[in-house]
Scaffold this motif. Sequence first.
Motif, mmCIF file in Angstrom:
data_model
loop_
_atom_site.group_PDB
_atom_site.id
_atom_site.type_symbol
_atom_site.label_atom_id
_atom_site.label_comp_id
_atom_site.label_asym_id
_atom_site.label_seq_id
_atom_site.Cartn_x
_atom_site.Cartn_y
_atom_site.Cartn_z
ATOM 1 N N THR A 1 0.826 -1.209 0.000
ATOM 2 C CA THR A 1 0.000 0.000 0.000
ATOM 3 C C THR A 1 0.859 1.258 0.000
ATOM 4 O OG1 THR A 1 -1.766 -1.176 1.150
ATOM 5 C CG2 THR A 1 -1.825 1.229 1.247
ATOM 6 N N VAL B 1 -8.871 2.386 -5.647
ATOM 7 C CA VAL B 1 -9.287 1.261 -4.807
ATOM 8 C C VAL B 1 -8.113 0.308 -4.641
ATOM 9 C CG1 VAL B 1 -10.892 -0.676 -4.532
ATOM 10 C CG2 VAL B 1 -11.627 1.384 -5.767
ATOM 11 N N LEU C 1 -4.815 -0.954 5.559
ATOM 12 C CA LEU C 1 -5.525 0.063 6.341
ATOM 13 C C LEU C 1 -4.556 0.827 7.237
ATOM 14 C CD1 LEU C 1 -8.310 1.258 7.038
ATOM 15 C CD2 LEU C 1 -8.534 -0.509 8.798
ATOM 16 N N ILE D 1 -2.620 3.341 5.057
ATOM 17 C CA ILE D 1 -3.465 4.474 4.652
ATOM 18 C C ILE D 1 -3.599 5.468 5.794
ATOM 19 C CG2 ILE D 1 -5.825 5.115 4.014
ATOM 20 C CD1 ILE D 1 -5.950 2.367 2.516
ATOM 21 N N ARG E 1 -8.009 8.905 4.632
ATOM 22 C CA ARG E 1 -9.209 8.266 5.155
ATOM 23 C C ARG E 1 -9.822 7.342 4.108
ATOM 24 N NH1 ARG E 1 -11.624 9.741 9.622
ATOM 25 N NH2 ARG E 1 -13.647 9.109 8.798
ATOM 26 N N VAL E 2 -10.389 6.239 4.618
ATOM 27 C CA VAL E 2 -11.150 5.301 3.790
ATOM 28 C C VAL E 2 -12.633 5.571 4.039
ATOM 29 C CG1 VAL E 2 -11.665 2.850 3.448
ATOM 30 C CG2 VAL E 2 -9.324 3.544 3.953
ATOM 31 N N PRO E 3 -13.441 5.728 2.997
ATOM 32 C CA PRO E 3 -13.131 5.664 1.566
ATOM 33 C C PRO E 3 -12.937 7.036 0.930
ATOM 34 C CG PRO E 3 -15.490 5.605 1.858
ATOM 35 C CD PRO E 3 -14.906 5.742 3.238
ATOM 36 N N ALA F 1 -10.434 3.807 -1.548
ATOM 37 C CA ALA F 1 -11.335 2.730 -1.133
ATOM 38 C C ALA F 1 -10.524 1.467 -0.834
ATOM 39 C CB ALA F 1 -12.375 2.457 -2.207
ATOM 40 N N LEU F 2 -11.108 0.599 -0.017
ATOM 41 C CA LEU F 2 -10.417 -0.630 0.389
ATOM 42 C C LEU F 2 -11.419 -1.779 0.451
ATOM 43 C CD1 LEU F 2 -7.847 -2.052 1.511
ATOM 44 C CD2 LEU F 2 -8.608 -1.349 3.806
ATOM 45 N N ILE G 1 -15.311 -2.785 6.616
ATOM 46 C CA ILE G 1 -14.653 -3.102 5.349
ATOM 47 C C ILE G 1 -15.483 -4.050 4.486
ATOM 48 C CG2 ILE G 1 -12.620 -4.195 4.302
ATOM 49 C CD1 ILE G 1 -10.996 -3.219 6.673
ATOM 50 N N SER H 1 -16.497 0.754 3.135
ATOM 51 C CA SER H 1 -15.098 1.095 2.866
ATOM 52 C C SER H 1 -14.808 1.437 1.411
ATOM 53 C CB SER H 1 -14.197 -0.070 3.291
ATOM 54 O OG SER H 1 -14.453 -1.212 2.497
ATOM 55 N N CYS H 2 -15.812 1.285 0.538
ATOM 56 C CA CYS H 2 -15.619 1.640 -0.871
ATOM 57 C C CYS H 2 -16.509 2.795 -1.294
ATOM 58 C CB CYS H 2 -15.898 0.428 -1.771
ATOM 59 S SG CYS H 2 -14.795 -0.957 -1.461
#
Length: 337
Positions: free
Chosen positions: A227, A239, A252, A255, A261-263, A267-268, A284, A325-326
């Motif tokens: 990542t 993503v 995570l 990130i 921040r997600v998302p 995205a994760l 998630i 999370s997406c």
Amino acid sequence: MSIKDVAAEAGVSVATVSRALNDRPSVSPEARARVLAAVEALGYRPNVVARSLRTDQTRTLGLVISDVLNPYFTELARSVEEQARELGYSVIIGNADERPELQDHHIRTLLDRRIDGLLVSPADGGSPLVYDAACAGGPMVFVDRWIPDLDVPVIRADGRAAVRDLVAHLYRLGHRRLAIIAGPATTTTGRERIDAFRAALATYGLACPDAYVEHGDFQAVSGRRATERFLAMPEPPEVIFAADNLMALGALDAIRAQGLRVPDDIALAAFDDIPWFVHTDPPITAIAQPTGELGRAAVHALVDRIEGRSPQSVTLQARLIVRRSCGEAPTGQRSDT
């Protein structure tokens, strides 16, 4: 306390005690009741080792899993142990820690202990010891991972349809730059998941450039490092799909370490859902395997082999669980937050 003591207490022969304890029909109800009463009164416990020498069975199964610290394999081991206990078997577990040499050590040790059958989730695709054990004809079943060219029943989940569902979900959310942290190419699951990801992207005319593909080792540290490389790119992906739950947790961490921040920023999503994913912020999106069913089916297949029946390989279906999370899911799409 020995079987002779039980026979003397019950006033029967040693042979009658043996037949009664093995539930043979030739023992009269009266004699069986006297034997069981003597067993209870004396606190007699059968000598399992001696019995195994007589019957050539230990009522014990071996399970070699890839990583006991991975919650997926922990749940798998639990379901195997529970189902084996219901069928009258005990389980000895060996943790390979994703190391082929440690896997082979456990297999060798379990075979030396004269287990009745072996369940294996191979750490790689070319262990000579696994080949030898399979070719020797002893009862063996692969669970989760497998070695394709061996004639051994395989109990597994097919995640290809769920990966297609994930990519479709991401596409509907407007994501076009999708990256993957794939597992080791030496494992069947590692190869299958990246192949499914590439095929799903092609369905939507999306590219899968080499820059958006990193290979991890199903451990959190590798997910974090992959990542970090993605985030350092001039045009980072929108993503990250981690092909394993621990690599997703590592992603995570990376990130968050960069203040993202997600998302909102990236995205994760992950393969192999685990309970922790409901409690992360945000929860998630993940592909869930029917882990309990896999464990139970694997035990049934192995016991079938031990008891002279012909088990069939079993393929169950994984499913997508959409969380936040997406990005926000379209109206009406399944969600588990």
